[in-house]
Each structure stands twice: as C-alpha cells, then as structure tokens.
Design a protein around this motif. Structure first.
Motif, short mmCIF file in Angstrom:
data_model
loop_
_atom_site.label_atom_id
_atom_site.label_comp_id
_atom_site.label_asym_id
_atom_site.label_seq_id
_atom_site.Cartn_x
_atom_site.Cartn_y
_atom_site.Cartn_z
N SER A 40 0.84 -1.20 0.00
CA SER A 40 0.00 0.00 0.00
C SER A 40 0.87 1.24 0.00
O SER A 40 1.84 1.34 0.73
CB SER A 40 -0.91 0.01 1.22
N GLN A 41 0.54 2.17 -0.85
CA GLN A 41 1.21 3.46 -0.87
C GLN A 41 0.15 4.46 -1.32
O GLN A 41 -0.39 4.33 -2.40
CB GLN A 41 2.39 3.45 -1.83
N THR A 42 -0.11 5.42 -0.48
CA THR A 42 -1.25 6.29 -0.74
C THR A 42 -0.87 7.71 -1.09
O THR A 42 -1.69 8.59 -1.05
CB THR A 42 -2.16 6.31 0.51
N THR A 43 0.38 7.90 -1.44
CA THR A 43 0.80 9.27 -1.75
C THR A 43 0.96 9.49 -3.25
O THR A 43 1.40 10.53 -3.67
CB THR A 43 2.13 9.60 -1.07
N ALA A 44 0.64 8.51 -4.04
CA ALA A 44 0.78 8.67 -5.48
C ALA A 44 -0.46 8.09 -6.15
O ALA A 44 -1.05 7.14 -5.68
CB ALA A 44 2.02 7.95 -5.99
N ASN B 220 -0.90 12.82 -10.15
CA ASN B 220 0.11 12.68 -9.12
C ASN B 220 1.06 13.88 -9.13
O ASN B 220 1.41 14.43 -8.10
CB ASN B 220 0.90 11.40 -9.32
N MET C 241 -0.71 16.87 -7.69
CA MET C 241 -0.83 16.78 -6.23
C MET C 241 0.50 17.07 -5.55
O MET C 241 0.56 17.72 -4.52
CB MET C 241 -1.33 15.40 -5.82
N TYR D 205 3.92 14.92 3.18
CA TYR D 205 3.54 13.53 2.89
C TYR D 205 2.08 13.29 3.25
O TYR D 205 1.33 12.66 2.50
CB TYR D 205 4.45 12.60 3.70
N LEU E 224 -0.27 14.92 0.83
CA LEU E 224 -0.40 14.11 -0.38
C LEU E 224 -1.38 12.96 -0.17
O LEU E 224 -2.18 12.64 -1.04
CB LEU E 224 0.97 13.55 -0.78
N ARG E 225 -1.32 12.34 0.99
CA ARG E 225 -2.24 11.23 1.28
C ARG E 225 -3.68 11.72 1.29
O ARG E 225 -4.57 11.08 0.72
CB ARG E 225 -1.89 10.59 2.63
N THR F 283 -4.68 3.60 -5.19
CA THR F 283 -3.31 3.33 -5.64
C THR F 283 -2.68 2.29 -4.73
O THR F 283 -2.67 2.43 -3.54
CB THR F 283 -2.46 4.61 -5.58
N GLU F 284 -2.20 1.25 -5.32
CA GLU F 284 -1.46 0.24 -4.57
C GLU F 284 -0.12 0.09 -5.25
O GLU F 284 -0.03 -0.38 -6.37
CB GLU F 284 -2.19 -1.10 -4.58
N GLN F 285 0.89 0.53 -4.61
CA GLN F 285 2.22 0.42 -5.18
C GLN F 285 3.10 -0.29 -4.18
O GLN F 285 2.67 -0.73 -3.13
CB GLN F 285 2.79 1.80 -5.52
N SER G 186 5.83 -0.17 -1.64
CA SER G 186 6.59 0.73 -0.80
C SER G 186 7.28 -0.02 0.32
O SER G 186 8.45 0.18 0.58
CB SER G 186 5.65 1.78 -0.20
#
Lengths: 413, 67
Positions: free
Chosen positions: A253-257, B13, B16, B42, B45-46, B61-63, B65
C-alpha cells in the motif's frame, strides 16, 4: 527503561524513531549511545529484547504540555485565517476538476492543521526538554517524509545536530515516473543500500558526497542461512505436498501517489496468478504485506476459483523458499529478498515503476504465463547475483548493520 | 486530468505533488523552526490523494513501498 540516572553511565543521546525495519542496528548503536525513541511502542519492544533505551515522552511535564498547547493554538489560529487562501489555491491547482471538499477547505483545514500541529509541537517541546538536560549526538531515521520523522529531522537540522537517513526500502519509481515525495530526503546524510539507491537520491537532488553505500541492514537476516528453511523444510512446515509452488506478493500500500489503474490492476494481477496456478497444477502461497492487504478478499478469490493455496502476512522466508517462483504485483522489494533466498521472481508491471536491472522478468498480467516460466527456469543464473548487488552492496555476506553503526559513529562525532 | 486513464493518473500525481509543495508557502505555519509545510507534505499528499480518488472512482493506488 528510564533514562540512566548515574552521570558516569551516560553516553550521548541518539534519536531514533523506532520503526521495526531499523531494529537490526539498535543493539550496535546502543553500545555507543543512549538510544531515545520517539515511538513509545518501540521503546517497550526494544527493552523487551534487551536493548537499553528510553522514550522521548518520558520528558513530559507541565511546561512541555503548556508550550505545545500554546504553539498549536497559535498555528490553528493562523490556519483559520488562511483557510480561504488554501481553498483558492486548491481550486486553482485543479483547474475546475477538484473534488467538492476542495471547495470547502475552511470547514476542515483548521482542524487538520491543528491535529498535526499538536503532535509536532509536542515532539518539538519534548526534544527541547531533552536537549536542555542531555547532549543529542544525532538522529537516525528510516525515512524522512512522514510528519513525525521529517519534523524530527527538521528540528535537529535547525540545531546543527547531524541527521542520517537509512532508507527502509528502495523506491523503484522510474526516472520518467514524474515528481514524487519519495525522491526527496531532508537528512544531512543518506546511508544507501547500494548503487541503485545512491543514484536514485542523486537524481532526486541529494548531494552525491553526502551519500555513503553501506548495504541493506533490513536484509542482513536473510544471510543467516543456518537458521533459514530449505525448500523441502518450508514446504513440510506449510503442509504443501506438491511439485509446483507459486508465491504471490500481492499487496503493497502506498497512498501518496496516483498511478496505474488501482483496483482494476490488482484484480487483473490476481486473476492471472490464479490462472497460472491452475495451468501449472501448483499450490499458491499468497504473501500479503504485514501492514496491509485484504486477506479476506484473497481467501474468497481462492475459494471462488477452487485454487489450492494459503495466505500469510508473515513467515516470508518460508513462503518464498517454498516456491519455485515468486510473482509480485509491481516491482516490490520482495523480489530482492527472494533472490537472496535463491528464489527467482517476475513481476506484473505498474505505471511509472520498474527495477533498474534486466531482472526480475516483467510484463503485463496478460503475459504472466510466459515470464513466470522464464523466471522459474532462471534459478541459479549468476545474473541474479548482479541484480542483488545493485540493490544491496552487502551481498553476499550481509553485514550492513555493522556498516551502518560504524558510519553513524563517524558522522555523529 | 480526471478521466481515469493511466496517463492522467500520473498527471494527477504530479499536480498533487506540486500542490502539496505549495500549500503552505507564505502562511507562516512554523513551530520551533519546523516548517509545517515541509513536515506535513507527505500527509497532505495522502489526504489529497484520497479526496481525488473518492471523487473519481477507481483511483485507489497500490504500489510497492514496504512503508
């Protein structure tokens, strides 16, 4: 543990946040510094494993509280005054497409600022109280983007106290992936895991002469091969009696992008992995992230498709070692960990992110069946060693923890 | 910038990110030498990401990290 009472026993203080990813170098640093954690939970845990330390909130008193309250009240007052300006900026930035909340910033902006101001003002007041009594030698953070860690770094920098960032993980945002907060670092120094991480932060504007490569301390445990399971042992413990095993790292999960197609992308990836599992007549281990992931949804997907498998948030070494191949949703750092453990990997690509090495194998979800075979057949290929070294300079021995401790001592003289 | 395809997600993105960088400029929200604009970037941004996603449907968004 309370702060040491006997002056003769006192060392200089090193500030740490206390995130579990930094645990490896706590003990080594504690031999040279009195460790002070900003996280109370980390303090309790460190003490439970015999690492001497104390908590920053142990310096709370009436003056500290009063200062923090006064500061946050003043900030909230300014936030009320600035609410209409903020609302205007938000609307301007999004040129007519802003969410409805951006039209009413005055309703939530002051409260939002107050909440953060209270936490930051309190941390600052506690740090001031600590510095009135003890010498702070430096601070080490695992990241310096979140409000608590970044404000700790900013507080120290404003007072000439050395700040060191030991990144908790590599970020695989491509150079053409646009602006992103993960490219930034506010600390004086970065202790990078390898050449990739050094180049990533240099490209983000950090001075190259302020970055030292030490290896990835959070991966040192993967080199203790004598205590790690063999593939046969891992399968036995997980009760898997099957010729083919796939491990799927499905959630980060990463919610800043905002990139890619979100849930659509995730669902396509899971569907492709399940199809691959049936094609190979394999067992599927879904290794979800310890801090995220909807395990109920994974369970339902396995049930709905009659797919043999199991789901775990933990036991990474067992899940990865048991597998013939690891499939990751996006270029997750678990691919590096798997390579260290000897398990080849591939990943389903996501917009803007990729590894900077030819490995692991990569494609869209549609071509997963092709790259999974390529990955499976690459087990033992020396190219995986090159891949690991790019991201963890301590490979193949490990020992990054010792390098971090040595470097912190040098930088915090 | 809000139609949800891959290219516009990256554009969002970017917008933002720059928005978060500018939100606090000139507001004077400083605590003990700590610039809240920098410290809170940070989280801003969230929050903005969530608001945008809620307004536009599929934007979760699921990346990767590990954070």
């Amino acid at each position: 543990m309370a702060e040491p009472n006997n002056n003769q026993d006192r060392k200089r203080v090193l500030m740490l946040h206390g995130h579990p990813v930094s645990q490896g170098y706590w003990r080594g640093l504690s031999e040279h510094y009195d460790l002070c954690f900003t996280s109370p939970q980390a303090t309790e845990y460190a003490m439970s494993i015999g690492v001497p330390c104390f908590a920053l909130n142990g310096f709370m008193n009436g003056d500290v509280q009063e200062h923090a309250l006064s500061m946050s009240a003043q900030i909230a007052s300014k936030a009320v005054q600035s609410a209409s300006v903020i609302s205007g900026r938000l609307l301007l930035q999004f040129n007519g497409s802003a969410p409805s909340e951006f039209h009413s910033a005055k309703d939530w902006w002051p409260g939002y600022v107050l909440q953060h101001a209270q936490a930051i003002a309190l941390q600052s007041a506690l740090l001031t109280q600590l510095s009135n009594i003890r010498e702070i030698a430096g601070c080490v953070v695992h990241e310096d983007v979140a409000p608590d860690t970044r404000s700790l770094v900013l507080w120290c920098k404003a007072r000439g106290i050395p700040t060191i960032h030991v990144p908790h993980a590599a970020c695989h945002l491509r150079a053409d992936g646009g602006s992103d907060i993960h490219r930034e670092s506010r600390s004086d120094w970065i202790l990078a895991s390898g050449e990739y991480e050094r180049d990533f932060y240099v490209a983000g504007g950090h001075p190259a002469d302020r970055i030292d490569i030490v290896g990835a301390p959070q991966m040192d445990g993967l080199y203790a091969d004598e205590v790690l399971p063999t593939q046969a042992e891992a399968r036995r413990v997980m009760d898997i009696d099957n010729e083919r095993v796939i491990c799927y790292a499905g959630t980060w999960s990463q919610t800043t992008a905002v990139r890619g197609t979100g849930n659509v992308e995730m669902n396509e990836g899971l569907r492709a992995v399940i199809e691959l599992t049936h094609e190979w007549q394999a067992v599927l281990i879904i290794k979800s992230h310890p801090n995220g992931g909807d395990d109920k949804a994974f369970e339902q997907a396995l049930r709905d498709t009659n797919t043999p498998g199991l789901i775990t948030k933990h036991y990474l070494s067992y899940a990865v070692r048991a597998a013939d191949v690891l499939v990751a949703q996006g270029p997750s750092n678990i691919c590096i960990e798997a390579a260290i453990l000897g398990t080849p990997s591939c990943y389903i690509q996501s917009e803007g992110f990729d590894y900077a090495h030819a490995l692991p194998f990569r494609s869209s979800a549609e071509r997963l069946n092709i790259i999974a075979i390529e990955a499976r057949d690459s087990r033992g290929d020396p190219a995986w060693q090159d891949f690991i070294r790019l991201y963890n300079a301590a490979h193949p021995e490990g020992g990054a923890v010792e390098a971090v401790v040595e470097k912190v001592i040098e930088l915090c003289r | 910038m809000a139609d949800g395809n891959a290219a516009t997600k990256a554009d969002q993105n970017e917008a933002m990110y720059h928005m978060a960088s500018e939100w606090f400029v000139g507001l004077g929200l400083i605590i003990d030498d700590i610039d809240l604009g920098d410290a809170m970037k940070y989280d801003v941004l969230r929050v903005s990401g969530r608001l945008l996603e809620r307004g536009q449907g599929d934007g979760r968004t699921e990346q990767q990290s590990g954070s």
